[in-house]
Motif scaffolding. Structure first.
Motif, PDB file in Angstrom:
ATOM      1  N   LYS A 140       2.859   4.219 -18.215  1.00  0.00           N
ATOM      2  CA  LYS A 140       3.731   3.075 -18.446  1.00  0.00           C
ATOM      3  C   LYS A 140       4.057   2.272 -17.195  1.00  0.00           C
ATOM      4  O   LYS A 140       4.402   1.100 -17.298  1.00  0.00           O
ATOM      5  CB  LYS A 140       5.038   3.545 -19.103  1.00  0.00           C
ATOM      6  CG  LYS A 140       4.847   4.032 -20.518  1.00  0.00           C
ATOM      7  CD  LYS A 140       4.247   2.922 -21.367  1.00  0.00           C
ATOM      8  CE  LYS A 140       3.843   3.397 -22.738  1.00  0.00           C
ATOM      9  NZ  LYS A 140       3.147   2.337 -23.493  1.00  0.00           N
ATOM     10  N   ALA A 141       3.982   2.886 -16.023  1.00  0.00           N
ATOM     11  CA  ALA A 141       4.264   2.150 -14.792  1.00  0.00           C
ATOM     12  C   ALA A 141       2.996   1.545 -14.196  1.00  0.00           C
ATOM     13  O   ALA A 141       3.079   0.630 -13.376  1.00  0.00           O
ATOM     14  CB  ALA A 141       4.936   3.057 -13.765  1.00  0.00           C
ATOM     15  N   PHE A 142       1.832   2.057 -14.602  1.00  0.00           N
ATOM     16  CA  PHE A 142       0.568   1.534 -14.082  1.00  0.00           C
ATOM     17  C   PHE A 142      -0.329   0.974 -15.184  1.00  0.00           C
ATOM     18  O   PHE A 142      -1.445   0.546 -14.910  1.00  0.00           O
ATOM     19  CB  PHE A 142      -0.178   2.631 -13.318  1.00  0.00           C
ATOM     20  CG  PHE A 142       0.555   3.119 -12.103  1.00  0.00           C
ATOM     21  CD1 PHE A 142       0.449   2.471 -10.886  1.00  0.00           C
ATOM     22  CD2 PHE A 142       1.379   4.229 -12.180  1.00  0.00           C
ATOM     23  CE1 PHE A 142       1.138   2.915  -9.769  1.00  0.00           C
ATOM     24  CE2 PHE A 142       2.081   4.696 -11.065  1.00  0.00           C
ATOM     25  CZ  PHE A 142       1.955   4.032  -9.870  1.00  0.00           C
ATOM     26  N   HIS A 147      -9.631  -1.457 -21.134  1.00  0.00           N
ATOM     27  CA  HIS A 147      -9.692  -0.070 -21.610  1.00  0.00           C
ATOM     28  C   HIS A 147      -9.741   0.896 -20.446  1.00  0.00           C
ATOM     29  O   HIS A 147      -9.063   1.938 -20.453  1.00  0.00           O
ATOM     30  CB  HIS A 147     -10.922   0.116 -22.497  1.00  0.00           C
ATOM     31  CG  HIS A 147     -11.253   1.554 -22.750  1.00  0.00           C
ATOM     32  ND1 HIS A 147     -12.155   2.259 -21.966  1.00  0.00           N
ATOM     33  CD2 HIS A 147     -10.783   2.443 -23.661  1.00  0.00           C
ATOM     34  CE1 HIS A 147     -12.233   3.493 -22.401  1.00  0.00           C
ATOM     35  NE2 HIS A 147     -11.422   3.642 -23.425  1.00  0.00           N
ATOM     36  N   GLN A 148     -10.531   0.576 -19.432  1.00  0.00           N
ATOM     37  CA  GLN A 148     -10.675   1.481 -18.288  1.00  0.00           C
ATOM     38  C   GLN A 148      -9.356   1.660 -17.540  1.00  0.00           C
ATOM     39  O   GLN A 148      -8.989   2.783 -17.163  1.00  0.00           O
ATOM     40  CB  GLN A 148     -11.748   0.941 -17.339  1.00  0.00           C
ATOM     41  CG  GLN A 148     -12.028   1.814 -16.131  1.00  0.00           C
ATOM     42  CD  GLN A 148     -12.637   3.149 -16.505  1.00  0.00           C
ATOM     43  OE1 GLN A 148     -13.284   3.269 -17.545  1.00  0.00           O
ATOM     44  NE2 GLN A 148     -12.402   4.161 -15.681  1.00  0.00           N
ATOM     45  N   TYR A 149      -8.626   0.587 -17.342  1.00  0.00           N
ATOM     46  CA  TYR A 149      -7.361   0.636 -16.608  1.00  0.00           C
ATOM     47  C   TYR A 149      -6.154   0.837 -17.529  1.00  0.00           C
ATOM     48  O   TYR A 149      -5.039   1.008 -17.029  1.00  0.00           O
ATOM     49  CB  TYR A 149      -7.165  -0.659 -15.811  1.00  0.00           C
ATOM     50  CG  TYR A 149      -7.986  -0.750 -14.553  1.00  0.00           C
ATOM     51  CD1 TYR A 149      -7.441  -0.398 -13.311  1.00  0.00           C
ATOM     52  CD2 TYR A 149      -9.304  -1.169 -14.580  1.00  0.00           C
ATOM     53  CE1 TYR A 149      -8.195  -0.482 -12.149  1.00  0.00           C
ATOM     54  CE2 TYR A 149     -10.067  -1.249 -13.423  1.00  0.00           C
ATOM     55  CZ  TYR A 149      -9.514  -0.907 -12.219  1.00  0.00           C
ATOM     56  OH  TYR A 149     -10.252  -0.977 -11.071  1.00  0.00           O
ATOM     57  N   GLU A 150      -6.385   0.799 -18.853  1.00  0.00           N
ATOM     58  CA  GLU A 150      -5.305   0.836 -19.846  1.00  0.00           C
ATOM     59  C   GLU A 150      -4.249  -0.229 -19.523  1.00  0.00           C
ATOM     60  O   GLU A 150      -3.040   0.008 -19.599  1.00  0.00           O
ATOM     61  CB  GLU A 150      -4.661   2.227 -19.913  1.00  0.00           C
ATOM     62  CG  GLU A 150      -5.602   3.278 -20.501  1.00  0.00           C
ATOM     63  CD  GLU A 150      -4.909   4.588 -20.795  1.00  0.00           C
ATOM     64  OE1 GLU A 150      -3.747   4.746 -20.369  1.00  0.00           O
ATOM     65  OE2 GLU A 150      -5.512   5.444 -21.451  1.00  0.00           O
ATOM     66  N   LEU A 151      -4.741  -1.398 -19.169  1.00  0.00           N
ATOM     67  CA  LEU A 151      -3.870  -2.503 -18.774  1.00  0.00           C
ATOM     68  C   LEU A 151      -4.486  -3.812 -19.227  1.00  0.00           C
ATOM     69  O   LEU A 151      -5.651  -4.093 -18.931  1.00  0.00           O
ATOM     70  CB  LEU A 151      -3.664  -2.500 -17.259  1.00  0.00           C
ATOM     71  CG  LEU A 151      -2.717  -3.563 -16.692  1.00  0.00           C
ATOM     72  CD1 LEU A 151      -1.890  -2.979 -15.559  1.00  0.00           C
ATOM     73  CD2 LEU A 151      -3.504  -4.767 -16.170  1.00  0.00           C
TER      74      LEU A 151
END
Length: 406
Positions: free
Chosen positions: A284-286, A343-347
């Motif tokens: 959640k922070a990254f 998807h790779q960074y979930e961001l």
């Protein structure tokens, strides 16, 4: 409301250059996406929210005991006069309520009186109680309480249901997409004076909900027993909230009710702090995507990339003119690479630029924690640069290749 907002602002300023601690999250000092609600949803996705429910339930039980002790002292009586069995037990074994019941802290009790509960101020305890109130509406009916005969112990060699091997084991859990409405911590309304039977009823609910191997919800195959190491397991609960203790053994056991779950609560606290909480901060922070949303982006990115490559090779081998038409490949390549890198960074950088983070798949809430917003913004800029570079490179490669009609 203004005072609460002011306190939240003050706490946010303290964390201007750091991530929140686990204690701050539990005491509801943090803001989305690293608040207690988001931590609960994170544990729910892992099928381990019962551990947090247990911790909050025991916190409520300890607050109830503190309120009972304070009521006794306000009535003009001492704990030694009102409950001599507990006074003797606490004097010999130590108690987390030492300062409340009036024990001398220098008597050298065997057990440390420090606890996670003492890390919180009165305001923090009120916040925890409010957290329980908010979740009470989602709670399913409590399991039926079955009394256990006094002195009954688990016999050696008896067959028990298989236990989890770690606090966060997913074995035997319900899949996230078919998750039940999770039960919230037990809230005991204080419309009258607290009695010792209330303390027994509170402890009884906790035991049959989380610690009894047979503590299943009626009509359900789900087991909500939490994992505890063998040394901390409680096999029986020989008291009942339906009648007062009468025998000497029951009265002696009742003296242990206030401190009964303290060691188990501490174990769950450390397990969450050392295992689940670091993963929660990483998620959640990254990042700002849930696993389901990230998987959907992976599938969409692969499909769009396949379409873009198919169109690109078609333009090359059909030798379509003018050659500048190949620049339109920038659109599918950008979308595909954006989804794949997200998807790779979930961001998702687009969501970050709008100040949003996912709470559940495809549902968002505003990012209000200052340092987390700063971290996500920096990562979003990096992801955007990476997406732009890869998209331009792939587009230029397909533009530069000379056409050759087959």
């Amino acid at each position: 409301m203004d005072d609460e907002q002011r306190r939240q602002d003050d706490w946010a300023k303290e964390r201007k250059h750091r991530l929140p601690t686990f204690t701050e999250v539990l005491s509801r000092r943090t803001r989305p996406p690293v608040d207690l609600f988001m931590f609960y949803l994170f544990l729910q996705r892992e099928g381990a929210e019962d551990i947090l429910d247990f911790w909050l339930d025991v916190q409520q039980h300890e607050n109830l005991c503190r309120a009972y002790f304070k009521d006794v002292r306000k009535s003009g009586r001492t704990i030694r006069e009102d409950w001599p069995e507990y006074w003797d037990y606490a004097r010999r074994r130590g108690s987390i309520y030492g300062t409340v019941v009036g024990l001398n802290p220098h008597t050298g009790t065997k057990r440390s009186t420090a606890s996670t509960g003492e890390m919180f101020s009165d305001q923090d305890r009120q916040n925890l109680a409010a957290a329980g109130d908010e979740k009470a509406a989602a709670r399913s009916p409590s399991p039926r309480v079955r009394s256990v005969s006094p002195g009954g112990n688990t016999a050696v060699g008896t067959t028990e249901p298989p236990r989890s091997t770690t606090p966060f084991s997913l074995s035997g859990r319900t899949p996230t997409l078919f998750k039940r409405a999770s039960r919230a911590p037990t809230i005991i309304p204080r419309s009258q004076a607290i009695t010792r039977q209330d303390l027994i009823a509170s402890a009884e609910r906790i035991y049959y909900r989380y610690l009894s191997p047979a503590g299943n919800t009626p009509g359900s195959t789900e087991n909500h027993e939490i994992y505890l190491p063998p040394a901390l397991r409680i096999h029986t609960f020989p008291l009942s909230s339906t009648h007062e203790p009468k025998s000497q053994s029951e009265i002696a056991l009742m003296a242990q009710i206030p401190d009964m779950f303290h060691a188990q609560k501490e174990y769950c606290y450390r397990a969450m702090e050392q295992d689940a909480f670091p993963r929660f901060l990483r998620a959640k922070a990254f990042g700002n995507l849930t696993p389901v949303s990230a998987l959907v982006r992976l599938i969409a990115g692969l499909i769009i990339l396949w379409i873009g490559l198919a169109v690109g090779f078609s333009l090359i081998f059909l030798d379509v003119h003018p050659k500048s038409k190949r620049f339109f490949l920038f659109i599918p390549y950008t979308l595909a690479i954006l989804f794949l890198i997200s998807h790779q960074y979930e961001l998702d950088p687009v969501l970050v630029f709008f100040g949003q983070s996912e709470s559940t798949p495809f549902r968002t809430l505003s990012i209000r924690e200052p340092y987390v917003k700063k971290l996500l913004l920096g990562r979003a800029i990096w992801v955007s640069v990476l997406v732009a570079a890869c998209s331009v490179a792939l587009t230029m490669i397909f533009w530069a290749v000379p056409g050759h009609r087959l």
